[in-house]
Design an enzyme around this catalytic site. Structure first.
Site, PDB file in Angstrom:
ATOM      1  N   CYS A 309       0.851  -1.200   0.000  1.00 62.78           N
ATOM      2  CA  CYS A 309       0.000   0.000   0.000  1.00 62.78           C
ATOM      3  C   CYS A 309       0.877   1.236   0.000  1.00 62.78           C
ATOM      4  CB  CYS A 309      -0.881   0.043   1.255  1.00 62.78           C
ATOM      5  SG  CYS A 309      -2.499  -0.704   1.046  1.00 62.78           S
ATOM      6  N   GLU A 356       2.325  -4.096  -5.391  1.00 58.76           N
ATOM      7  CA  GLU A 356       1.167  -4.988  -5.449  1.00 58.76           C
ATOM      8  C   GLU A 356       0.023  -4.312  -6.182  1.00 58.76           C
ATOM      9  OE1 GLU A 356      -1.958  -6.985  -2.255  1.00 58.76           O
ATOM     10  OE2 GLU A 356       0.097  -6.566  -1.629  1.00 58.76           O
TER      11      GLU A 356
END
Length: 456
Positions: A309, A356
């Protein structure tokens, strides 16, 4: 040192749609003032019959920029506080990101512009027929880059569950911030419209008085922190970075996830924070270290993700902090004093990395800007041909990310079964000028960091 709970609070609201350079504002005409009395009477009766508006209705809404924009009604509820029991409506501005969704009053709507609710499948088909081939391609590209792990059914389920923001605003330090998205806070906070966060331990409370008591020195639950828990691994001038182990500081990490989800849409909230490391960027002054943003990464990623994140809090956006976080994630300095070689964090670990997926829209913009600057600088200085594999080895950026970035810059051609980089100096100069400044620099000589796997 004085507590931030006692300082003046600065309101921080989301920018107007008209300031979004990717989406020019659309102005929709309101009611015609030249209607005859009979026409006005007929219009009034029509408006009365259509109320309350159904979920799915499309209508024009007066926004805070003083202009009307097309919206879709997502939800409705009765407002008992005004004594009239009128409905208020939660609307999505169809031209813009969901972060602008909000509750509005009936008097903000132009009821003469009402379009009846359509069945979702029929609506999608009608919209598709109206779109040009270029528009369809742009939407397909956005879908691929934003929601790779979500099929159509999962995406619709996600949007249904998170369609209405549960928390409208938060107070964090000296800022009052409008939230962007739903975050799954515990049930006891279901009736809260605003939450008050301690900017140091990230505990959240329902009332301002609770936060003030939390910061008072003689209170038994006083917060003693003046910075994030964990190790300070970087300090340069007024900027600091702290590494927080989710296993050692579980409550802080979980609170950070709740906070971050208010500003990240398609991101899974992990309750098992033990598996993650969190890197908190702070601005420091005499009162303490104030969180600017953060990134997180898995301690051991089988997919070679170097980032899970990333978020820059709204008051600190457009100041270069996003690119700084990315650069910090990618960079470290080699601990070999003899060579003093600078290299990326994952290159030091012998890997190439990639963030990600899915990346948020702003995350993608930040990463694409960072990759663009790095690759253009190399291509500008390099003499002769260079392959994508060589660029990946030099930068520790994944080959697929290099390929997509160069394709977006139209610097790639496919010849005789292979990709060829076309690095015309004038084209590179034009792209470098468009890329702008590279953000804040990471002074790697100020980093005190070792890869997690080397720690006992």
């Amino acid at each position: 040192m004085g507590s931030s709970a006692n300082t003046e609070t600065t309101n921080f609201t989301t920018a107007s749609p008209s300031s979004n350079h990717n989406h020019p504002p659309t102005t929709v005409a309101a009611s015609n003032p030249n209607h005859t009395p009979s026409e006005l009477d007929s219009s009034k009766k029509r408006r009365t019959r259509m109320l309350p508006l159904e979920v799915g209705t499309r209508v024009s809404c007066l926004w805070r920029d003083g202009k009307y924009h097309p919206v879709k009604v997502i939800e409705r509820r009765k407002n008992h506080s005004d004594g009239n029991n009128e409905y208020e409506y939660y609307v999505h501005y169809t031209e813009f990101n969901r972060r602008l969704d909000e509750w509005i009053r009936l008097d903000q709507l132009d009821l003469d512009s009402v379009e009846c609710a359509l069945d979702e499948k029929v609506e999608d088909k009608v919209t598709s027929l109206k779109m040009t081939r270029h528009q369809k391609r742009k939407i397909d590209e956005t879908h691929v880059e934003g929601h790779e792990e979500l099929d159509a059914a999962s995406l619709r389920e996600h949007e249904e569950f998170t369609k209405v923001k549960n928390i409208a605003t938060i107070e964090l330090g000296k800022y009052e911030i409008e939230t962007w998205y739903f975050s799954p806070f515990p049930p006891e906070y279901n009736d809260c419209v605003k939450l008050f966060f301690c900017e140091f331990c990230l505990n959240f409370m329902k009332r301002k008085e609770q936060l003030q008591r939390h910061m008072v020195s003689n209170w038994h639950r006083k917060c003693d922190l003046k910075h994030p828990p964990g190790d300070e691994i970087y300090r340069s001038s007024t900027l600091s970075m702290f590494e927080v182990d989710g296993k050692k500081n579980k409550v802080y990490a979980q609170n950070l996830c709740y906070l971050a989800k208010l500003f990240l849409d398609h991101k899974t909230l992990y309750y098992d924070v033990d598996l993650f490391l969190f890197y908190i960027l702070c601005e420091c002054d005499e009162r303490g270290c104030h969180m600017v943003g953060y990134f997180s990464k898995e301690k051991h990623s089988e997919e070679a993700y170097n980032l899970a994140c990333i978020l820059t809090l709204p008051p600190y956006q457009r100041k270069g902090y996003g690119k700084f976080l990315i650069a910090f994630c990618e960079h470290s300095f080699h601990l070999n004093l003899l060579f003093s070689s600078l290299t990326s964090l994952y290159k030091k670990e012998g890997k190439v990395g990639t963030p990600e997926r899915p990346l948020s829209d702003l995350g993608l913009v930040s990463y694409r800007g960072y990759w663009t600057r790095i690759l253009l600088d190399i291509l500008k200085k390099h003499k002769g041909n260079i392959s994508i594999k060589e660029l990946s080895d030099m930068t520790a950026i994944k080959a697929e990310d290099i390929l997509s970035t160069l394709q977006s810059l139209e610097l790639i051609q496919y010849r005789k079964g292979q990709h060829v980089i076309c690095a015309d100096p004038k084209v590179l100069d034009r792209h470098l000028k468009a890329a702008g400044r590279g953000g804040l620099d990471v002074d790697v000589s100020k980093m005190i960091w070792t890869p997690y796997k080397e720690q006992s």
